[in-house]
Design an enzyme around this catalytic site. Structure first.
Site, PDB file in Angstrom:
ATOM      1  N   VAL A  95      45.788  54.029  32.593  1.00 46.77           N
ATOM      2  CA  VAL A  95      45.080  55.252  32.988  1.00 46.77           C
ATOM      3  C   VAL A  95      44.449  55.929  31.766  1.00 46.77           C
ATOM      4  O   VAL A  95      43.338  56.457  31.834  1.00 46.77           O
ATOM      5  CB  VAL A  95      46.054  56.226  33.704  1.00 46.77           C
ATOM      6  CG1 VAL A  95      45.362  57.549  33.998  1.00 46.77           C
ATOM      7  CG2 VAL A  95      46.564  55.602  34.998  1.00 46.77           C
ATOM      8  N   ALA A 191      38.903  50.805  39.505  1.00 51.84           N
ATOM      9  CA  ALA A 191      38.459  49.404  39.419  1.00 51.84           C
ATOM     10  C   ALA A 191      39.558  48.474  39.917  1.00 51.84           C
ATOM     11  O   ALA A 191      39.295  47.497  40.629  1.00 51.84           O
ATOM     12  CB  ALA A 191      38.087  49.065  37.975  1.00 51.84           C
ATOM     13  N   TYR A 192      40.803  48.778  39.579  1.00 47.67           N
ATOM     14  CA  TYR A 192      41.937  47.952  40.023  1.00 47.67           C
ATOM     15  C   TYR A 192      42.017  47.959  41.551  1.00 47.67           C
ATOM     16  O   TYR A 192      42.167  46.912  42.189  1.00 47.67           O
ATOM     17  CB  TYR A 192      43.243  48.484  39.422  1.00 47.67           C
ATOM     18  CG  TYR A 192      44.458  47.665  39.789  1.00 47.67           C
ATOM     19  CD1 TYR A 192      44.698  46.437  39.169  1.00 47.67           C
ATOM     20  CD2 TYR A 192      45.355  48.111  40.756  1.00 47.67           C
ATOM     21  CE1 TYR A 192      45.816  45.681  39.522  1.00 47.67           C
ATOM     22  CE2 TYR A 192      46.469  47.363  41.098  1.00 47.67           C
ATOM     23  CZ  TYR A 192      46.695  46.143  40.476  1.00 47.67           C
ATOM     24  OH  TYR A 192      47.795  45.389  40.820  1.00 47.67           O
ATOM     25  N   LYS A 196      41.524  44.783  44.196  1.00 51.30           N
ATOM     26  CA  LYS A 196      42.560  44.353  45.135  1.00 51.30           C
ATOM     27  C   LYS A 196      42.098  44.460  46.590  1.00 51.30           C
ATOM     28  O   LYS A 196      42.597  43.731  47.449  1.00 51.30           O
ATOM     29  CB  LYS A 196      43.853  45.146  44.892  1.00 51.30           C
ATOM     30  CG  LYS A 196      44.520  44.816  43.553  1.00 51.30           C
ATOM     31  CD  LYS A 196      44.881  43.328  43.414  1.00 51.30           C
ATOM     32  CE  LYS A 196      45.747  43.062  42.198  1.00 51.30           C
ATOM     33  NZ  LYS A 196      46.157  41.636  42.084  1.00 51.30           N
ATOM     34  N   THR A 231      56.867  46.936  35.204  1.00 52.53           N
ATOM     35  CA  THR A 231      56.283  45.846  34.426  1.00 52.53           C
ATOM     36  C   THR A 231      55.449  46.462  33.301  1.00 52.53           C
ATOM     37  O   THR A 231      55.230  47.672  33.273  1.00 52.53           O
ATOM     38  CB  THR A 231      55.338  44.980  35.292  1.00 52.53           C
ATOM     39  OG1 THR A 231      54.278  45.828  35.788  1.00 52.53           O
ATOM     40  CG2 THR A 231      56.061  44.345  36.472  1.00 52.53           C
TER      41      THR A 231
END
Length: 275
Positions: A95, A191-192, A196, A231
Site C-alpha cells: 500500500v 491494480a491487485y 484478480k 505472508t
C-alpha cells in the site's frame, strides 16, 4: 498406472509452500514445488525435507514463456502430463509503495493475469483426464468488482464473455491507469483487485471451454480465495496462517474422482461464492 503428479507455481514461500506441504501429506503421487529462483526453490524443498516430506523441484517462472514451455515438456515426457495444477504465483505492491499507479497496474496485470493465462495456454495441452486445476484468486476480486461501474460489472459477470474480450478489458484498465483516468472510466483504485477479477473470470471462461472441448474427461477447474493469510505479501496482521490458507486450494485440488462440481466457480472456505 503412471505416477500421478501435482504442480504448484510460486511455491517456495507463503501459501504456495503451505499448499505443497499439504499435498505432500494428502496427494498420492509426486508433488513439485516450483519457483523462478532455483536457489530459493531448492532451499524450500530442503526445509520441507526436514519435516519428513519429499517434494520435488522444477524451475518455473510464469513471466517467462520459455520457462513455462520447458516445464510443460518435462512433465509431459516424465509423467505423460499433469494431474493437478495449482496456479498460485502472483505479486502485489505494498500500500505504501510509491511506484506510479499506472506502472503498478501494468506490472501486476502482467504477472497475475497475463502470465497465469500463459500458464493455462501451455499446460492445458497436458492436463490429464480427471485433472484438477486451481487458480488462486482473492476475495479482493469480489470487492473490486463491486467497485466497478455497472457496465463493467455486467461485462465481468456475463457468462458469454470471451477470453479475447477479457484480455481487452484488462488492457484497457492498464491503459487508463497509465493516463490517470481509471477511476473516471469506472475502475476501482486497486491494480491487485482488477488482476484478480481477471483471474476469476478467466477461470470461468476456461472451465466452460473444458466442458465444451473435453466433456468426457472429468477435469474440474476453479478459482479460489485462500483468505487473508500472514505472508510477505499480505503482512503480519492477517488472521490466517499459510497452512490455513492452503485448505481451500488443496480441497479443490483433491476433489474426488468422478466429482462433477464445483467447476468454473469461485470458491472460498470450501464453499462456492456468488460472483
Amino acid at each position: 498406472m503412471s505416477i500421478r503428479v501435482a504442480v504448484v507455481t510460486g511455491s517456495n514461500k507463503g501459501i504456495g509452500l503451505a499448499i505443497v506441504r499439504a499435498l505432500c501429506k494428502q496427494f498420492e503421487g509426486d508433488v513439485y514445488l516450483t519457483a523462478r529462483n532455483v536457489g530459493r526453490g531448492e532451499a524450500a524443498v530442503k526445509a520441507l525435507n526436514s519435516e519428513g516430506l519429499k517434494p520435488l523441484f522444477h524451475q518455473l517462472d510464469i513471466d517467462d514463456l520459455d520457462s513455462i514451455k520447458t516445464a510443460a515438456e518435462f512433465f509431459k515426457q516424465k509423467y505423460g502430463g499433469v494431474d493437478v495444477l495449482i496456479n498460485n504465483a502472483g505479486i502485489a505492491f505494498k500500500v505504501a509503495d510509491t511506484t506510479p499507479f499506472g506502472t503498478q497496474a501494468e506490472v501486476t496485470l502482467k504477472t497475475n493475469f497475463l502470465s497465469t493465462r500463459k500458464m493455462w495456454t501451455v499446460f492445458s495441452e497436458i492436463i490429464k483426464s480427471g485433472g484438477r486445476v486451481v487458480n488462486v484468486s482473492s476475495m479482493v476480486s469480489v470487492s473490486a468488482l463491486s467497485k466497478c461501474s455497472p457496465d463493467l460489472q455486467q461485462r465481468f459477470r456475463n457468462e458469454n464473455i470471451t477470453e479475447e474480450e477479457l484480455v481487452e478489458l484488462m488492457q484497457r484498465f492498464v491503459d487508463e491507469a497509465k493516463k490517470g483516468e481509471h477511476k473516471e472510466c469506472g475502475w476501482p483504485d486497486t491494480a491487485y483487485g482488477v488482476s484478480k477479477i481477471g483471474v476469476t473470470v478467466l477461470s470461468m471462461i476456461h472451465a466452460r471451454r473444458l466442458t465444451k472441448e473435453r466433456p468426457n474427461d472429468g477435469i474440474l477447474l476453479n478459482a479460489c480465495c485462500p483468505g487473508w493469510v500472514r505472508t510477505d505479501m499480505a503482512g503480519p496482521k492477517a488472521p490466517k496462517s499459510p497452512d490455513e490458507g492452503a485448505v481451500t486450494p488443496v480441497y479443490l485440488a483433491l476433489l474426488p474422482s468422478g466429482a462433477k462440481e464445483p467447476h468454473g466457480q469461485f470458491v472460498s472456505e470450501k464453499t462456492v461464492q456468488k460472483w
